[in-house]
Write a protein that holds these residues in place. Structure first.
Motif, short mmCIF file in Angstrom:
data_model
loop_
_atom_site.label_atom_id
_atom_site.label_comp_id
_atom_site.label_asym_id
_atom_site.label_seq_id
_atom_site.Cartn_x
_atom_site.Cartn_y
_atom_site.Cartn_z
N GLN A 166 54.48 65.25 33.73
CA GLN A 166 53.97 64.60 32.52
C GLN A 166 54.00 63.08 32.65
N GLU A 167 55.06 62.56 33.26
CA GLU A 167 55.16 61.11 33.42
C GLU A 167 54.10 60.59 34.39
N ILE A 168 53.87 61.32 35.48
CA ILE A 168 52.84 60.92 36.45
C ILE A 168 51.46 60.97 35.79
N GLN A 169 51.24 62.01 34.99
CA GLN A 169 49.97 62.14 34.29
C GLN A 169 49.76 60.97 33.32
N LYS A 170 50.81 60.61 32.60
CA LYS A 170 50.72 59.49 31.66
C LYS A 170 50.47 58.18 32.40
N LEU A 171 51.11 58.02 33.55
CA LEU A 171 50.90 56.82 34.36
C LEU A 171 49.45 56.75 34.85
N ALA A 172 48.90 57.91 35.23
CA ALA A 172 47.51 57.94 35.69
C ALA A 172 46.57 57.49 34.58
N GLN A 173 46.82 57.93 33.37
CA GLN A 173 45.99 57.52 32.24
C GLN A 173 46.12 56.02 32.00
N SER A 174 47.35 55.51 32.09
CA SER A 174 47.58 54.08 31.89
C SER A 174 46.86 53.26 32.96
N ILE A 175 46.92 53.71 34.20
CA ILE A 175 46.25 53.01 35.30
C ILE A 175 44.74 52.99 35.08
N ASN A 176 44.19 54.12 34.65
CA ASN A 176 42.74 54.18 34.40
C ASN A 176 42.34 53.23 33.28
N GLN A 177 43.16 53.18 32.22
CA GLN A 177 42.86 52.29 31.11
C GLN A 177 42.92 50.83 31.54
N LEU A 178 43.92 50.48 32.34
CA LEU A 178 44.04 49.11 32.81
C LEU A 178 42.89 48.74 33.74
N THR A 179 42.47 49.70 34.56
CA THR A 179 41.33 49.46 35.45
C THR A 179 40.06 49.20 34.64
N GLU A 180 39.84 50.01 33.62
CA GLU A 180 38.67 49.83 32.76
C GLU A 180 38.73 48.49 32.03
N LEU A 181 39.94 48.14 31.56
CA LEU A 181 40.09 46.87 30.85
C LEU A 181 39.83 45.68 31.78
N PHE A 182 40.34 45.76 33.01
CA PHE A 182 40.10 44.70 33.98
C PHE A 182 38.60 44.55 34.26
N GLN A 183 37.93 45.67 34.44
CA GLN A 183 36.49 45.64 34.70
C GLN A 183 35.72 45.08 33.50
N GLU A 184 36.18 45.43 32.30
CA GLU A 184 35.53 44.90 31.09
C GLU A 184 35.67 43.38 31.01
N MET A 185 36.88 42.87 31.31
CA MET A 185 37.10 41.43 31.28
C MET A 185 36.31 40.73 32.38
N GLN A 186 36.22 41.38 33.54
CA GLN A 186 35.46 40.80 34.65
C GLN A 186 33.98 40.69 34.28
N MET A 187 33.47 41.74 33.63
CA MET A 187 32.07 41.72 33.20
C MET A 187 31.85 40.66 32.13
N LEU A 188 32.84 40.52 31.21
CA LEU A 188 32.74 39.51 30.17
C LEU A 188 32.68 38.12 30.78
N LEU A 189 33.52 37.88 31.77
CA LEU A 189 33.57 36.56 32.40
C LEU A 189 32.28 36.29 33.18
N GLU A 190 31.76 37.32 33.86
CA GLU A 190 30.52 37.16 34.61
C GLU A 190 29.33 36.90 33.68
N ASN A 191 29.29 37.66 32.57
CA ASN A 191 28.21 37.46 31.60
C ASN A 191 28.30 36.07 30.98
N GLN A 192 29.54 35.66 30.67
CA GLN A 192 29.73 34.34 30.09
C GLN A 192 29.28 33.25 31.05
#
Length: 299
Positions: A204-230
């Motif tokens: 369960q802990e590994i599964q929760k970590l995997a979800q957290s990692i995916n969310q952080l990856t998506e957030l990083f990509q979103e910020m990167q896209m925001l900065l590139e668009n800006q």
């Protein structure tokens, strides 16, 4: 912890949203959010919030190591609760900062565009570095959790093959139900229930970590896209500004030429006026010269 800081940060964001303005800095005199100083105050507050996230990440690292080394179940439960609390707090702060960064994007309507562009890029990159640091920590912790799970499976079932253990670990990392891991452990009829529960907990802990990692990856990509668009928008604005400047310079040159032509025309007009005046004067003199002798002869 930064629970109070997060609550204060969010209260400010909610108030700003209700007033349709950007949040004023905490413990600072009110300032116009559209002004340069108001914008810089918000940048300073975002930097403080990012610093708080980094502090949480540092505490998380220490808690994770203590948790992995804890042998007592009650100590593990206590440390696990602290880890969950810190993770939730940190993720909430990250989401709040992301929303605030997006709300202060520079636009062409800002007269201080150059200042805003540089400050926005700096705080965005700092935030992205923090996200990546947190993501790296979670990835490393997931690996350590997987190693713990492997050891527990080997203890419970010494006959388990490497492929079977890898499949059980992959099952946890991919977010699947721990069916195969349970079956693997139950192959040993002497397998203790406590070990099975520990493996399930790790899963369960590994599964929760995997979800957290995916969310952080998506957030990083979103910020990167925001900065590139800006960056793209600002480059377009700058190019347009350069075009405007060039057109203004061309217009000024044309105005200069027109002024020169106007002056030359006026000078020519005065010359022509002088010539005409001289001709008129000569004609008058000639007439006077001719008429004066005739008048004398008549006398």
């Amino acid at each position: 912890m930064n629970v109070d800081r997060l609550a204060e940060f969010n209260r400010g964001s909610q108030n700003a949203s209700a007033q349709n303005v950007e949040m004023r800095p905490l413990m600072a005199p009110p300032s116009d959010p559209q002004s340069t100083q108001g914008f810089l105050d918000q940048i300073s507050q975002l930097q403080d919030a990012i610093k708080g996230i980094n502090e949480n990440v540092g505490r998380l690292r220490a808690l994770q190591q203590n948790y992995l080394q804890a042998a007592d179940e009650s100590q593990q439960n206590r440390l696990r609760a602290q880890l969950n609390e810190f993770n939730d707090d940190t993720q909430n702060m990250i989401r709040a900062v992301k929303d605030r960064v997006k709300s202060i994007e520079p636009t062409q309507r800002h007269p201080d565009l150059g200042i805003r562009k540089n400050q926005f890029a700096n705080v965005s990159k700092t935030f992205m570095d923090t996200i990546e640091r947190y993501r790296g920590l979670e990835i490393e912790f997931q690996k350590q959790e997987s190693q713990q799970m492997e050891r527990q499976i080997k203890i419970a079932n010494p006959n388990a093959t490497a492929d079977e253990i890898d499949r059980a670990v992959h099952e946890a990392q991919s977010g699947s139900r721990p069916v195969f891991a349970q079956q693997l452990l139950q192959q040993d009829k002497y397998q203790a229930q406590e070990t099975l529960e520990n493996v399930n907990q790790r899963h369960q802990e590994i599964q929760k970590l995997a979800q957290s990692i995916n969310q952080l990856t998506e957030l990083f990509q979103e910020m990167q896209m925001l900065l590139e668009n800006q960056s793209h928008v600002l480059n377009t604005i700058e190019a347009s500004s350069y075009d405007v400047v060039n057109e203004v310079e061309k217009g000024n040159a044309q105005i200069g030429q027109a002024v020169t032509y106007a002056r030359a025309t006026r000078r020519k007009k005065w010359i022509m006026f002088g010539i005409i005046a001289a001709i008129v004067i000569i004609i008058i003199i000639v007439l006077v010269v001719k008429l004066v002798p005739q008048n004398k002869s008549s006398s």
